[in-house]
Design a protein around this motif. Structure first.
Motif, PDB file in Angstrom:
ATOM      1  N   PRO A 163       0.820  -1.209   0.000  1.00 20.01           N
ATOM      2  CA  PRO A 163       0.000   0.000   0.000  1.00 20.01           C
ATOM      3  C   PRO A 163       0.858   1.265   0.000  1.00 20.01           C
ATOM      4  CG  PRO A 163       0.053  -0.933   2.199  1.00 20.01           C
ATOM      5  CD  PRO A 163       0.764  -1.909   1.283  1.00 20.01           C
ATOM      6  N   ILE A 164       0.286   2.324  -0.514  1.00 18.41           N
ATOM      7  CA  ILE A 164       0.944   3.624  -0.519  1.00 18.41           C
ATOM      8  C   ILE A 164       0.523   4.341   0.766  1.00 18.41           C
ATOM      9  CG2 ILE A 164       1.195   5.820  -1.735  1.00 18.41           C
ATOM     10  CD1 ILE A 164       0.247   4.188  -4.289  1.00 18.41           C
ATOM     11  N   LEU A 165       1.520   4.667   1.604  1.00 19.92           N
ATOM     12  CA  LEU A 165       1.252   5.241   2.925  1.00 19.92           C
ATOM     13  C   LEU A 165       1.940   6.586   3.086  1.00 19.92           C
ATOM     14  CD1 LEU A 165       2.140   2.060   5.017  1.00 19.92           C
ATOM     15  CD2 LEU A 165      -0.160   2.865   4.510  1.00 19.92           C
ATOM     16  N   SER A 166       1.343   7.452   3.881  1.00 21.64           N
ATOM     17  CA  SER A 166       2.024   8.691   4.268  1.00 21.64           C
ATOM     18  C   SER A 166       3.122   8.342   5.268  1.00 21.64           C
ATOM     19  CB  SER A 166       1.028   9.658   4.914  1.00 21.64           C
ATOM     20  OG  SER A 166       0.627   9.156   6.175  1.00 21.64           O
ATOM     21  N   LEU A 167       4.037   9.266   5.472  1.00 17.07           N
ATOM     22  CA  LEU A 167       5.085   9.074   6.466  1.00 17.07           C
ATOM     23  C   LEU A 167       4.464   8.892   7.852  1.00 17.07           C
ATOM     24  CD1 LEU A 167       8.107   8.911   6.958  1.00 17.07           C
ATOM     25  CD2 LEU A 167       8.143  11.399   7.206  1.00 17.07           C
ATOM     26  N   LYS A 168       3.430   9.660   8.142  1.00 14.27           N
ATOM     27  CA  LYS A 168       2.733   9.554   9.427  1.00 14.27           C
ATOM     28  C   LYS A 168       2.182   8.140   9.633  1.00 14.27           C
ATOM     29  CE  LYS A 168      -1.404  11.167   9.568  1.00 14.27           C
ATOM     30  NZ  LYS A 168      -2.558  12.058   9.544  1.00 14.27           N
ATOM     31  N   ASP A 169       1.584   7.571   8.583  1.00 10.39           N
ATOM     32  CA  ASP A 169       1.003   6.233   8.710  1.00 10.39           C
ATOM     33  C   ASP A 169       2.079   5.150   8.745  1.00 10.39           C
ATOM     34  OD1 ASP A 169      -1.491   7.355   8.867  1.00 10.39           O
ATOM     35  OD2 ASP A 169      -1.971   7.035   6.758  1.00 10.39           O
ATOM     36  N   GLN A 170       3.211   5.383   8.098  1.00 11.54           N
ATOM     37  CA  GLN A 170       4.321   4.435   8.182  1.00 11.54           C
ATOM     38  C   GLN A 170       4.881   4.375   9.598  1.00 11.54           C
ATOM     39  OE1 GLN A 170       7.392   5.116   5.191  1.00 11.54           O
ATOM     40  NE2 GLN A 170       5.823   5.832   3.767  1.00 11.54           N
ATOM     41  N   ASN A 171       4.813   5.489  10.311  1.00 14.05           N
ATOM     42  CA  ASN A 171       5.363   5.585  11.667  1.00 14.05           C
ATOM     43  C   ASN A 171       4.303   5.498  12.755  1.00 14.05           C
ATOM     44  OD1 ASN A 171       8.082   5.935  10.799  1.00 14.05           O
ATOM     45  ND2 ASN A 171       7.567   8.030  10.229  1.00 14.05           N
ATOM     46  N   ALA A 172       3.142   4.971  12.428  1.00 13.29           N
ATOM     47  CA  ALA A 172       2.047   4.869  13.393  1.00 13.29           C
ATOM     48  C   ALA A 172       2.421   3.914  14.528  1.00 13.29           C
ATOM     49  CB  ALA A 172       0.783   4.387  12.689  1.00 13.29           C
ATOM     50  N   HIS A 173       1.685   4.029  15.630  1.00 13.25           N
ATOM     51  CA  HIS A 173       1.919   3.191  16.818  1.00 13.25           C
ATOM     52  C   HIS A 173       1.183   1.864  16.695  1.00 13.25           C
ATOM     53  CE1 HIS A 173       3.796   6.412  19.152  1.00 13.25           C
ATOM     54  NE2 HIS A 173       2.910   7.219  18.604  1.00 13.25           N
ATOM     55  N   PHE A 174       1.685   0.884  17.423  1.00  7.48           N
ATOM     56  CA  PHE A 174       0.964  -0.382  17.553  1.00  7.48           C
ATOM     57  C   PHE A 174      -0.256  -0.167  18.443  1.00  7.48           C
ATOM     58  CE2 PHE A 174       5.142  -2.084  16.393  1.00  7.48           C
ATOM     59  CZ  PHE A 174       4.765  -3.027  15.444  1.00  7.48           C
ATOM     60  N   PHE A 175      -1.257  -0.998  18.262  1.00  3.84           N
ATOM     61  CA  PHE A 175      -2.470  -0.903  19.058  1.00  3.84           C
ATOM     62  C   PHE A 175      -2.172  -1.042  20.540  1.00  3.84           C
ATOM     63  CE2 PHE A 175      -6.356  -2.742  20.940  1.00  3.84           C
ATOM     64  CZ  PHE A 175      -7.234  -1.702  20.656  1.00  3.84           C
ATOM     65  N   SER A 176      -1.217  -1.871  20.897  1.00  2.00           N
ATOM     66  CA  SER A 176      -0.853  -2.063  22.307  1.00  2.00           C
ATOM     67  C   SER A 176      -0.276  -0.790  22.928  1.00  2.00           C
ATOM     68  CB  SER A 176       0.140  -3.217  22.455  1.00  2.00           C
ATOM     69  OG  SER A 176       1.333  -2.928  21.740  1.00  2.00           O
ATOM     70  N   GLU A 177       0.139   0.155  22.097  1.00  2.00           N
ATOM     71  CA  GLU A 177       0.672   1.428  22.558  1.00  2.00           C
ATOM     72  C   GLU A 177      -0.369   2.547  22.478  1.00  2.00           C
ATOM     73  OE1 GLU A 177       5.198   0.739  20.854  1.00  2.00           O
ATOM     74  OE2 GLU A 177       3.683   1.615  19.540  1.00  2.00           O
ATOM     75  N   LEU A 178      -1.628   2.165  22.417  1.00  2.00           N
ATOM     76  CA  LEU A 178      -2.729   3.111  22.228  1.00  2.00           C
ATOM     77  C   LEU A 178      -2.634   4.281  23.194  1.00  2.00           C
ATOM     78  CD1 LEU A 178      -5.393   3.488  20.613  1.00  2.00           C
ATOM     79  CD2 LEU A 178      -6.544   2.366  22.518  1.00  2.00           C
ATOM     80  N   ILE A 179      -2.705   5.472  22.636  1.00  2.00           N
ATOM     81  CA  ILE A 179      -2.644   6.699  23.431  1.00  2.00           C
ATOM     82  C   ILE A 179      -4.017   7.355  23.393  1.00  2.00           C
ATOM     83  CG2 ILE A 179      -1.566   8.973  23.635  1.00  2.00           C
ATOM     84  CD1 ILE A 179       0.813   7.755  22.008  1.00  2.00           C
ATOM     85  N   LEU A 180      -4.601   7.531  24.566  1.00  2.00           N
ATOM     86  CA  LEU A 180      -5.927   8.185  24.630  1.00  2.00           C
ATOM     87  C   LEU A 180      -5.899   9.367  25.558  1.00  2.00           C
ATOM     88  CD1 LEU A 180      -8.293   5.085  24.676  1.00  2.00           C
ATOM     89  CD2 LEU A 180      -7.912   6.680  22.819  1.00  2.00           C
TER      90      LEU A 180
END
Length: 180
Positions: A163-180
């Motif tokens: 898939p073609i991803l933005s830099l932001k999406d390439q560097n996204a966090h894992f779900f286990s690191e969810l920040i709320l």
């Protein structure tokens, strides 16, 4: 307007009533009163976003933290996308689960995604134009991303090419690191 809840009942598919004749098709793409009556939701949309993406573009999984959390009403006006919503509400019985739906200009379906969900889509057509109404304003300081192919989420994107991803999406966090 036809409303269909998905496996996570807070996510709704909304299908407009079509009026077709030899001239073509007419439908109301949005009517606030009808939306509120049909969904029993008292939402106010304050922003509308328009995305144009090429085939194999994947956007997401995005969400905004409170106090800028957003509900979204997503619609495709050209092309087709595979649309995904992930429940990120820690107190929810469906926390960490996701639903998906094909949204297209042809099927005219819209997906209601309330606050507390991460959202993303993958373009399956040559290009796609996606419009979504939001219940809160965009705020870059409160925006977060979850990795689209996180193994804990196990989303079946049906992607055959990278898939073609933005830099932001390439560097996204894992779900286990969810920040709320």
């Amino acid at each position: 307007m036809k409303i269909t809840p998905l496996n996570i009942p807070d996510i709704l598919i909304i299908e407009p009533k079509l009026f077709e004749d030899d001239r073509g098709v007419f439908f109301e793409s949005f009517n606030l009163e009808a939306f509120r009556d049909a969904t029993k939701l008292n939402v106010e949309f304050v922003q509308e976003n328009h995305s144009i993406s090429h085939k194999n573009v994947l956007r997401g999984l995005h969400y905004q933290m409170p106090p800028y959390a957003q509900g979204k009403l997503v619609r495709v006006i050209q092309g087709e996308v595979f649309d995904v919503a992930v429940d990120i509400r820690r107190s929810s019985p469906t926390f960490g689960q996701h639903v998906s739906q094909i949204l297209s200009a042809q099927n005219k379906k819209q997906m209601w995604i309330p606050e507390g969900f991460a959202h993303g889509f993958f373009v399956t057509s040559i290009f796609a134009e996606v419009i979504y109404k939001a219940t809160n304003y965009y705020d870059c300081k409160h925006e977060k991303s979850i990795l689209w192919n996180d193994p804990d989420l196990n989303i079946k994107w049906n992607i055959f090419d990278k898939p073609i991803l933005s830099l932001k999406d390439q560097n996204a966090h894992f779900f286990s690191e969810l920040i709320l």
